[in-house]
Design an enzyme around this catalytic site. Structure first.
Site, mmCIF file in Angstrom:
data_model
loop_
_atom_site.group_PDB
_atom_site.id
_atom_site.type_symbol
_atom_site.label_atom_id
_atom_site.label_comp_id
_atom_site.label_asym_id
_atom_site.label_seq_id
_atom_site.Cartn_x
_atom_site.Cartn_y
_atom_site.Cartn_z
ATOM 1 C CE LYS A 102 -3.844 -2.281 2.231
ATOM 2 N NZ LYS A 102 -4.471 -2.742 3.470
ATOM 3 C CG ASP A 106 -9.430 0.087 5.533
ATOM 4 O OD1 ASP A 106 -9.584 -0.558 4.226
ATOM 5 O OD2 ASP A 106 -8.749 -0.172 6.356
ATOM 6 C CD GLN A 127 -3.605 -4.338 6.822
ATOM 7 O OE1 GLN A 127 -3.710 -3.394 6.051
ATOM 8 N NE2 GLN A 127 -4.277 -5.329 6.097
HETATM 9 N N1 GUN Z 1 -7.152 -6.679 6.760
HETATM 10 C C1 GUN Z 1 -7.367 -7.536 5.773
HETATM 11 N N2 GUN Z 1 -7.802 -6.901 4.809
HETATM 12 C C2 GUN Z 1 -7.824 -5.497 5.140
HETATM 13 C C3 GUN Z 1 -8.325 -4.169 4.655
HETATM 14 O O1 GUN Z 1 -8.774 -4.172 3.470
HETATM 15 N N3 GUN Z 1 -8.202 -3.139 5.314
HETATM 16 C C4 GUN Z 1 -7.548 -3.252 6.669
HETATM 17 N N4 GUN Z 1 -7.361 -1.961 7.238
HETATM 18 N N5 GUN Z 1 -7.059 -4.341 7.152
HETATM 19 C C5 GUN Z 1 -7.116 -5.327 6.341
#
Ligand code: GUN
Length: 296
Positions: free
Chosen positions: A54, A121, A98
């Site tokens: 990311k 998100d 995350q």
């Molecule tokens: N953990 C697994 N997928 C995601 C996601 O799309 N966003 C976040 N913040 N954590 C995750």
């Protein structure tokens, strides 16, 4: 029949070029760089690999990006303080924490603390509610990526029988809700299956589009689908190491068998994964643009 392979890598590349253009315009017209902070707690290898990707993409696209690596034993209060700081920071338009988080931290409390205008998100309950009533500002990144994969591959969604396997808050529930809306790239008849489903095959065999986020390799085998189905495989299962020391990945469906029966299928890796990251970038640009329009 051999299925058309839906390349998330290629479609994500296309969308990133569109984003790159938007970033240039935002900078030129308003002097704004989209700003993204990614917060990671602990050393979960999957989480580290996602967040690294990311950050890399954000930098490549010319974002202002910050990464916060926090220790596994961080207190909930300290994490809430950090979110509070970025809620106030005008250079930051998107905050991503995350998941999963360690046990001592209440995940819901953390997601509530993020300013809904910076919730790239789409996990804040306000944004979840807006999605439900068809007024979403931020679609959660994986479901958003899945919808774009289908639309940009010219898969007929309107009127289709869509079967979703999995009911997580990150994938199963939001994609079911999105594809059932009366909207472009939606208007499907959606069935959501989960571990309580009595006869999974009964449902999967009816699917025109099958979206699998079950979290288990080979959860879907060739005998469970009809000829000509379109399969979106959201699974990321780590099954050892490649000779180069990278994690070897496989999805949730039996790809080799299903590609002989499906009309189209996403690979793992190179399917949904690159799309998730790209949609996060798109949401961050949306959040940055929103600060411009709310000032006018
Ligand atoms: N953990 C697994 N997928 C995601 C996601 O799309 N966003 C976040 N913040 N954590 C995750």
């Amino acid at each position: 029949m051999s299925a058309r392979i839906i390349s998330g890598t290629a479609i994500a590349f296309q969308i990133r070029e569109e984003i790159r253009q938007e970033v240039i315009e935002l900078k030129a017209q308003h002097g704004i760089e989209p700003g993204l902070v990614t917060i990671i707690v602990g050393k979960n290898p999957a989480s580290i690999s996602y967040v690294t990707a990311k950050q890399k993409t954000a930098k490549e696209l010319g974002f202002y990006s910050v990464q916060e690596d926090m220790p596994e034993d961080i207190s909930e209060t300290a994490l809430l303080e950090m979110i509070g700081k970025y809620n106030k920071d005008p250079k930051i338009h998107g905050i991503l924490v995350q998941l999963p988080l360690p046990k001592q931290v209440n995940e819901t409390k953390i997601l509530y603390a993020i300013d809904p205008d910076k919730d790239v998100d789409g996990f804040h309950p306000v944004n979840v509610g807006k999605l439900m009533i068809g007024e979403a500002r931020f679609y959660p990144c994986t479901p958003y990526g899945i919808q774009q994969l289908l639309m940009r591959s010219n898969v007929q969604i309107d009127g289709a029988e869509v079967v979703v396997v999995g009911r997580s808050n990150i994938v199963g529930k939001p994609i079911s809700m999105m594809l059932a809306q009366k909207a472009k790239g939606a208007n499907a008849t959606v069935t959501m299956c989960h571990t309580g489903t009595r006869d999974l095959t009964f449902h999967t065999k009816r699917a025109d589009i099958l979206i699998v986020a079950a979290g288990r390799p080979k959860a879907i085998t060739a005998d469970m689908v009809k000829e000509g189905v379109v399969i979106i495989d959201v699974g990321v299962n780590r099954i050892g190491m490649t000779p180069e020391g990278k994690a070897k990945l496989c999805g949730d469906v039996d790809f080799e068998a299903l590609k002989e029966k499906a009309a189209a299928i996403t690979p793992v890796p190179g399917g949904v994964g690159p799309m998730t990251i790209t949609m996060l970038m798109l949401n961050t640009v949306k959040a940055a643009k929103y600060t411009v329009s709310s000032k006018q």
